[in-house]
Design an enzyme around this catalytic site. Structure first.
Site, mmCIF file in Angstrom:
data_model
loop_
_atom_site.group_PDB
_atom_site.id
_atom_site.type_symbol
_atom_site.label_atom_id
_atom_site.label_comp_id
_atom_site.label_asym_id
_atom_site.label_seq_id
_atom_site.Cartn_x
_atom_site.Cartn_y
_atom_site.Cartn_z
ATOM 1 N N GLU A 23 0.836 -1.204 0.000
ATOM 2 C CA GLU A 23 0.000 0.000 0.000
ATOM 3 C C GLU A 23 0.868 1.250 0.000
ATOM 4 O O GLU A 23 0.544 2.246 -0.633
ATOM 5 C CB GLU A 23 -0.906 0.025 1.233
ATOM 6 C CG GLU A 23 -1.956 -1.057 1.233
ATOM 7 C CD GLU A 23 -2.810 -1.003 2.470
ATOM 8 O OE1 GLU A 23 -3.983 -0.606 2.332
ATOM 9 O OE2 GLU A 23 -2.314 -1.342 3.561
ATOM 10 N N LYS A 100 -11.786 4.140 1.574
ATOM 11 C CA LYS A 100 -10.652 3.393 1.032
ATOM 12 C C LYS A 100 -11.219 2.247 0.183
ATOM 13 O O LYS A 100 -11.236 1.090 0.588
ATOM 14 C CB LYS A 100 -9.781 2.875 2.183
ATOM 15 C CG LYS A 100 -8.458 2.299 1.759
ATOM 16 C CD LYS A 100 -7.620 1.953 2.992
ATOM 17 C CE LYS A 100 -6.298 1.355 2.602
ATOM 18 N NZ LYS A 100 -5.484 1.014 3.790
#
Length: 121
Positions: A23, A100
Site C-alpha cells: 500500500e 478506502k
C-alpha cells in the site's frame, strides 16, 4: 446557534496510506467527504467570501494531506483532515469520512469508510 453546513463530498486523491508495504509502495485512491458546521449568515448578509469557508482552497488543503506523509491507519488520516478543517476559526465542528475503496480485503466489497466528528474545544 446556527447549524449551517458546507459539504465537500467525493474528493479524490492518491495516497500511500496503509499497514501493508504494498500500500505504501503502490499507493491507492482515497475519497474524502467533509461536512463543516458554521454560521454562514455573515457571508450571506454581505455576499463576502472572506466570511465563510472557501471550499476550493479547503479541497486543495485536504488533497495535500492525503498526498502527503503516509500513515498506517485511515483513522489517523481522518484526524489530520479534521484538523485542517478546524484550522479555520469559522468552523465550529466537522465530520470527515475517509473512504478506502481499494483496501486490501480478499473478498468482494464496495468500500471501507472511517467517519469521525470533531469540534472546536
Amino acid at each position: 446557534m446556527s447549524a449551517d453546513r458546507i459539504a465537500l463530498t467525493g474528493l479524490r486523491a492518491r495516497g500511500r496510506h496503509g499497514v501493508l508495504a504494498a500500500e505504501r509502495e503502490l499507493g491507492q485512491e482515497f475519497v474524502i467527504d467533509a461536512t463543516l458546521f458554521l454560521d454562514t449568515r455573515p457571508a450571506a448578509l454581505t455576499d463576502d467570501l472572506s466570511k465563510t469557508v472557501h471550499y476550493g482552497e479547503l479541497a486543495q488543503a485536504l488533497v495535500k494531506v492525503v498526498e502527503g506523509e503516509p500513515v498506517q491507519l485511515i483513522e489517523t488520516l481522518a484526524q489530520r483532515l479534521a484538523d485542517v478543517c478546524l484550522a479555520d476559526e469559522l468552523v465550529r465542528s466537522v465530520e470527515v469520512s475517509v473512504h478506502k475503496p481499494a483496501a486490501p480485503i480478499p473478498l468482494p466489497f464496495d468500500d471501507v469508510t472511517v467517519t469521525i466528528e470533531r469540534s472546536r474545544p
